[in-house]
Design a protein around this motif. Structure first.
Motif, PDB file in Angstrom:
ATOM      1  N   GLU A 433       1.099  -1.366  -0.430  1.00 56.24           N
ATOM      2  CA  GLU A 433      -0.319  -0.331  -0.096  1.00 56.24           C
ATOM      3  C   GLU A 433       1.192   1.502  -0.122  1.00 56.24           C
ATOM      4  O   GLU A 433       0.068   2.239  -0.410  1.00 56.24           O
ATOM      5  CB  GLU A 433      -0.983   0.275   1.301  1.00 56.24           C
ATOM      6  N   ASN A 434       1.776   1.210   0.687  1.00 56.16           N
ATOM      7  CA  ASN A 434       2.701   2.408   0.696  1.00 56.16           C
ATOM      8  C   ASN A 434       3.946   3.078  -1.293  1.00 56.16           C
ATOM      9  O   ASN A 434       4.446   3.411  -0.397  1.00 56.16           O
ATOM     10  CB  ASN A 434       4.048   2.342   1.381  1.00 56.16           C
ATOM     11  N   LEU A 435       3.818   1.435  -2.045  1.00 53.13           N
ATOM     12  CA  LEU A 435       4.314   1.950  -3.090  1.00 53.13           C
ATOM     13  C   LEU A 435       4.075   2.641  -3.756  1.00 53.13           C
ATOM     14  O   LEU A 435       2.941   3.372  -4.354  1.00 53.13           O
ATOM     15  CB  LEU A 435       3.863   0.266  -4.405  1.00 53.13           C
ATOM     16  N   ASN A 436       4.868   3.376  -4.193  1.00 51.08           N
ATOM     17  CA  ASN A 436       4.728   4.907  -5.320  1.00 51.08           C
ATOM     18  C   ASN A 436       5.686   5.061  -5.995  1.00 51.08           C
ATOM     19  O   ASN A 436       7.142   4.850  -5.746  1.00 51.08           O
ATOM     20  CB  ASN A 436       4.417   5.806  -4.101  1.00 51.08           C
ATOM     21  N   ASN A 437       5.207   5.791  -7.105  1.00 49.35           N
ATOM     22  CA  ASN A 437       7.154   6.021  -8.138  1.00 49.35           C
ATOM     23  C   ASN A 437       7.486   5.680  -8.319  1.00 49.35           C
ATOM     24  O   ASN A 437       9.228   5.300  -8.508  1.00 49.35           O
ATOM     25  CB  ASN A 437       7.669   7.583  -7.518  1.00 49.35           C
ATOM     26  N   VAL A 438       7.540   3.955  -8.662  1.00 48.82           N
ATOM     27  CA  VAL A 438       7.961   2.667  -9.229  1.00 48.82           C
ATOM     28  C   VAL A 438       7.191   3.065 -11.148  1.00 48.82           C
ATOM     29  O   VAL A 438       6.317   2.914 -11.160  1.00 48.82           O
ATOM     30  CB  VAL A 438       7.672   1.463  -8.593  1.00 48.82           C
ATOM     31  N   VAL A 439       8.701   2.850 -11.948  1.00 43.99           N
ATOM     32  CA  VAL A 439       8.248   2.503 -13.291  1.00 43.99           C
ATOM     33  C   VAL A 439       8.005   0.954 -13.274  1.00 43.99           C
ATOM     34  O   VAL A 439       8.893   0.371 -12.912  1.00 43.99           O
ATOM     35  CB  VAL A 439       9.562   3.062 -13.814  1.00 43.99           C
ATOM     36  N   VAL A 440       6.992   0.993 -13.846  1.00 47.67           N
ATOM     37  CA  VAL A 440       6.857  -0.340 -14.967  1.00 47.67           C
ATOM     38  C   VAL A 440       7.216  -0.490 -16.424  1.00 47.67           C
ATOM     39  O   VAL A 440       7.349   0.300 -16.753  1.00 47.67           O
ATOM     40  CB  VAL A 440       5.220  -0.591 -15.481  1.00 47.67           C
ATOM     41  N   ALA A 441       8.037  -1.569 -16.236  1.00 51.42           N
ATOM     42  CA  ALA A 441       8.684  -2.148 -17.725  1.00 51.42           C
ATOM     43  C   ALA A 441       8.354  -3.416 -18.212  1.00 51.42           C
ATOM     44  O   ALA A 441       8.311  -3.153 -19.276  1.00 51.42           O
ATOM     45  CB  ALA A 441      10.357  -2.637 -16.339  1.00 51.42           C
ATOM     46  N   LYS A 442       7.562  -4.604 -17.484  1.00 56.78           N
ATOM     47  CA  LYS A 442       6.993  -5.407 -18.421  1.00 56.78           C
ATOM     48  C   LYS A 442       4.977  -5.584 -17.437  1.00 56.78           C
ATOM     49  O   LYS A 442       5.229  -5.265 -15.800  1.00 56.78           O
ATOM     50  CB  LYS A 442       7.768  -6.157 -18.597  1.00 56.78           C
ATOM     51  N   VAL A 443       4.679  -5.281 -18.375  1.00 58.14           N
ATOM     52  CA  VAL A 443       3.083  -6.406 -17.799  1.00 58.14           C
ATOM     53  C   VAL A 443       3.008  -7.468 -18.303  1.00 58.14           C
ATOM     54  O   VAL A 443       3.319  -7.749 -19.855  1.00 58.14           O
ATOM     55  CB  VAL A 443       2.122  -5.245 -17.675  1.00 58.14           C
ATOM     56  N   ASN A 444       2.832  -8.753 -18.063  1.00 62.72           N
ATOM     57  CA  ASN A 444       2.901 -10.003 -18.071  1.00 62.72           C
ATOM     58  C   ASN A 444       3.783 -10.105 -19.342  1.00 62.72           C
ATOM     59  O   ASN A 444       3.235 -11.340 -20.784  1.00 62.72           O
ATOM     60  CB  ASN A 444       1.292  -9.950 -18.955  1.00 62.72           C
ATOM     61  N   ILE A 468       3.695  -7.868 -12.723  1.00 70.00           N
ATOM     62  CA  ILE A 468       3.795  -7.005 -13.286  1.00 70.00           C
ATOM     63  C   ILE A 468       5.245  -6.996 -12.487  1.00 70.00           C
ATOM     64  O   ILE A 468       5.661  -6.974 -11.763  1.00 70.00           O
ATOM     65  CB  ILE A 468       2.581  -5.735 -11.805  1.00 70.00           C
ATOM     66  N   GLU A 469       6.387  -6.413 -13.331  1.00 71.48           N
ATOM     67  CA  GLU A 469       7.596  -6.413 -13.061  1.00 71.48           C
ATOM     68  C   GLU A 469       8.481  -4.585 -13.413  1.00 71.48           C
ATOM     69  O   GLU A 469       7.491  -3.652 -14.449  1.00 71.48           O
ATOM     70  CB  GLU A 469       8.445  -6.747 -14.863  1.00 71.48           C
ATOM     71  N   LEU A 470       8.831  -4.259 -12.512  1.00 68.84           N
ATOM     72  CA  LEU A 470       8.953  -2.745 -12.327  1.00 68.84           C
ATOM     73  C   LEU A 470      10.727  -2.650 -12.232  1.00 68.84           C
ATOM     74  O   LEU A 470      11.729  -3.301 -11.540  1.00 68.84           O
ATOM     75  CB  LEU A 470       8.309  -2.801 -10.229  1.00 68.84           C
ATOM     76  N   ARG A 471      10.871  -2.042 -12.054  1.00 67.50           N
ATOM     77  CA  ARG A 471      12.415  -1.418 -12.405  1.00 67.50           C
ATOM     78  C   ARG A 471      12.877  -0.873 -11.032  1.00 67.50           C
ATOM     79  O   ARG A 471      14.112  -0.887 -10.824  1.00 67.50           O
ATOM     80  CB  ARG A 471      11.988  -0.195 -12.775  1.00 67.50           C
ATOM     81  N   GLN A 472      12.411  -0.649 -10.163  1.00 65.58           N
ATOM     82  CA  GLN A 472      12.471  -0.764  -8.236  1.00 65.58           C
ATOM     83  C   GLN A 472      11.912  -1.179  -7.919  1.00 65.58           C
ATOM     84  O   GLN A 472      11.471  -2.485  -8.136  1.00 65.58           O
ATOM     85  CB  GLN A 472      12.055   1.216  -8.118  1.00 65.58           C
ATOM     86  N   HIS A 473      12.345  -1.513  -6.864  1.00 69.72           N
ATOM     87  CA  HIS A 473      11.831  -2.621  -5.456  1.00 69.72           C
ATOM     88  C   HIS A 473      10.485  -2.541  -5.522  1.00 69.72           C
ATOM     89  O   HIS A 473       9.804  -1.429  -5.753  1.00 69.72           O
ATOM     90  CB  HIS A 473      12.238  -2.489  -4.235  1.00 69.72           C
ATOM     91  N   PRO A 474       9.481  -3.594  -5.230  1.00 70.16           N
ATOM     92  CA  PRO A 474      10.363  -5.044  -5.212  1.00 70.16           C
ATOM     93  C   PRO A 474       9.996  -6.022  -6.590  1.00 70.16           C
ATOM     94  O   PRO A 474      10.134  -7.183  -6.317  1.00 70.16           O
ATOM     95  CB  PRO A 474       8.806  -5.525  -4.073  1.00 70.16           C
ATOM     96  N   ARG A 475      10.167  -5.198  -7.670  1.00 72.92           N
ATOM     97  CA  ARG A 475      10.860  -5.990  -8.588  1.00 72.92           C
ATOM     98  C   ARG A 475       9.678  -6.388  -9.453  1.00 72.92           C
ATOM     99  O   ARG A 475       8.969  -6.052 -11.044  1.00 72.92           O
ATOM    100  CB  ARG A 475      11.698  -6.784  -8.638  1.00 72.92           C
ATOM    101  N   VAL A 476       8.695  -7.338  -8.312  1.00 77.21           N
ATOM    102  CA  VAL A 476       7.794  -8.187  -9.182  1.00 77.21           C
ATOM    103  C   VAL A 476       7.061  -8.142  -8.175  1.00 77.21           C
ATOM    104  O   VAL A 476       6.912  -7.678  -6.858  1.00 77.21           O
ATOM    105  CB  VAL A 476       7.974  -9.171  -9.727  1.00 77.21           C
TER     106      VAL A 476
END
Length: 525
Positions: A433-444, A468-476
């Motif tokens: 719930e505190n996730l914010n401002n992370v960049v989305v790299a891939k979806v599926n 959902i793959e992200l460029r920052q933590h938590p990555r996936v």
């Protein structure tokens, strides 16, 4: 210095305050303040605009409406010239004559948020029939005097004159650089008007851009910029101010000159970066080239040319203001020990053609909500929500994309940067719930280059889950597609946030008319 339009922003915080202030009157020397002939009233119109800006950190919300006034200038065709900043995200426009106090609803005819210029027209054309258009004056030079027209609430016009101390490129709205007159004077009378005309003799010389009360300096949008805008608008298909699509630097440094092997007699500007797909790229310009001449104008190592009126002036002025979109200009380039000509056909770079759009105006920001995660495309308006110190307060990894967007290559090259801006709390979002401002790299497994790619990728879950793959933590992150409707239902009922459709055939879920029936097991949570 940039030839490309380095534009940043949301118009809600453009430099409107530069010429606004309290309504108190101050005394002024009699040789500066003079009354203007009454006939000038027929050439000026009070423009009142109610606008409502969007909140880019809450893209489904708008700020409270605000009302501003401007003193517009009647130009040929009965339209009224004002600063573009006042009509951004407008909801209602009213025009009022100064002499007869006649009022009429207005609408935006043409607007250019980069040059901070707009044309407003009355809904009823008869409103302008007895108005006197202001002709554009000749270009003004250093040492000439200009007069700023201020209008009192009762319609009386007060003028303040001053001498032009410099003519050079200045920052307009959104960090665009255009020609600016700097006038040594002050606005002794201020009536909260956000557009003030500037005249030379009987012609319009410019509009006030900003005013430094402490330094007694008035910066003015120069006549050549207004002339370009009006000429383009008159053609009926406004194209905007052109760019060539490259970054450049000076060639004053002896070590740089030795490194790029430029002999002493050669003067010009060093091409640092050519924007892929832009006019210069299509013409064959390359990073490392030295441009020695643009059209008929030789360039100095300082990045300037010799203007017949202004003296040494930035080469940006040659392209951005003295040329039009579609013009073919010959660049003379020094490359590999030889001079060669390149024909560059100038074009306009729209805000949506930037990796990080410099402005989004007159439209709601686009967003998606997926499993409680709010997804948006990174933009300057989003970064500016961090306040006046956004350059230091915004997340550094997001600033990286904004500051280096024309230099990103290879894996980083994409249409837009999609980010998870926040997570709306629900029983299903516990843990992130505190996730914010992370960049989305891939979806599926599909690379994400714009928000629309997310919609496409969500149509094909992997093994029954959205990955959902992200460029920052938590990555996936993994989402259960079967739970998404229940999460959306909670968000619409608990927070009354509209849910945009994830598919082309889906209808948006609105707090007052949800497209999904409440689940008896979750509606009370």
């Amino acid at each position: 210095m940039l030839i490309t339009r380095i534009v940043h922003a949301t118009l809600g915080i453009m430099m409107l305050a530069s010429i606004t202030a309290c309504g108190t009157l101050q005394t002024a020397p009699p040789d500066i303040i003079n009354r203007t002939p009454d006939h000038v009233q027929a050439s000026l119109v009070r423009v009142t605009v109610t606008s409502q800006n969007y909140i880019f950190h809450r893209p489904w919300q708008q700020r409270p409406p605000v009302t501003h006034t401007a003193i517009g200038v009647v130009v040929a065709g009965g339209q009224v010239l004002v600063n573009a900043s006042i009509v951004a995200n407008q909801r209602y426009i009213e025009l009022e004559t100064l002499d007869t106090q006649e009022k009429q609803p207005g609408r935006v005819a043409v607007v250019d948020y980069e040059a901070n210029l707009a044309l407003v027209e009355p809904v009823n054309a008869a409103f302008s029939t007895d108005r006197t258009p202001f002709a554009l004056s000749d270009d003004a030079g250093i040492g000439e005097h200009l007069t700023v027209l201020q209008v009192k609430p009762d319609g009386d016009i007060i003028s303040a004159s001053g001498e032009i101390t410099s003519v050079e490129l200045g920052v307009y709205s959104l960090n665009n650089y255009f020609l600016t007159y700097r006038v040594n004077s002050s606005l002794q009378y201020r009536f909260n008007n956000q557009t003030l005309p500037v005249v030379k003799a009987d012609g319009l010389a410019g509009l006030v851009l900003r005013h430094n009360a402490a330094g007694q300096t008035i910066e003015v949008i120069a006549a050549p910029v207004i002339r370009h805008f009006l000429l383009d608008a008159r053609n009926g298909d406004y194209e905007g101010f052109p760019t060539a699509g490259f970054h450049f630097g000076q060639t004053l440094d002896p070590q740089l000159r030795r490194y790029i092997e430029v002999p002493d007699p050669i003067e010009g500007i060093y091409v640092q970066k050519v924007i892929k797909g832009g006019p210069a790229d299509r013409a064959g310009l390359q990073a490392g080239d030295v441009i020695t001449r643009i059209g008929a104008h030789e360039l100095f190592n300082t990045g300037q040319y010799q203007d017949p009126l202004y003296g040494k002036t930035s080469a940006v002025h040659l392209i951005r203001t003295l040329a039009q979109v579609g013009d073919r200009i010959t660049f003379t380039v020094y490359r590999d020990g030889a001079l060669l000509p390149l024909d560059v056909i100038l074009d306009h770079r729209r805000p949506d053609e930037y990796l990080v759009p410099p402005y989004i105006v007159d439209q709601a920001p686009e967003y998606l909500i997926v499993g409680g995660m709010v997804l948006q495309e990174l933009s300057m308006p989003y970064l500016r929500e961090y306040g006046n110190d956004w350059v230091t307060d915004a997340p550094i990894h997001l600033l990286y994309y904004q500051q280096n967007q024309d230099y990103l290559n290879g894996e980083e090259a994409r249409e837009k940067i999609v980010i998870v801006t926040e997570v709306i709390p629900t029983p299903y979002t516990i843990g992130y719930e505190n996730l914010n401002n992370v960049v989305v790299a891939k979806v599926n497994g599909k690379a994400i280059g714009k928000l629309g790619d997310v919609r496409t990728a969500l149509a094909s879950p992997l093994n029954g889950f959205h990955k959902i793959e992200l460029r920052q933590h938590p990555r996936v992150l993994y989402l259960d597609p079967k739970e998404l409707p229940m999460i959306d239902q909670i968000i619409t009922q608990r927070y009354r946030i509209p849910i945009p459709p994830l598919g082309m055939d889906n209808k948006p879920m609105h707090p007052d008319r949800g497209s999904i029936q409440p689940d008896t097991n979750t509606a009370g949570e």
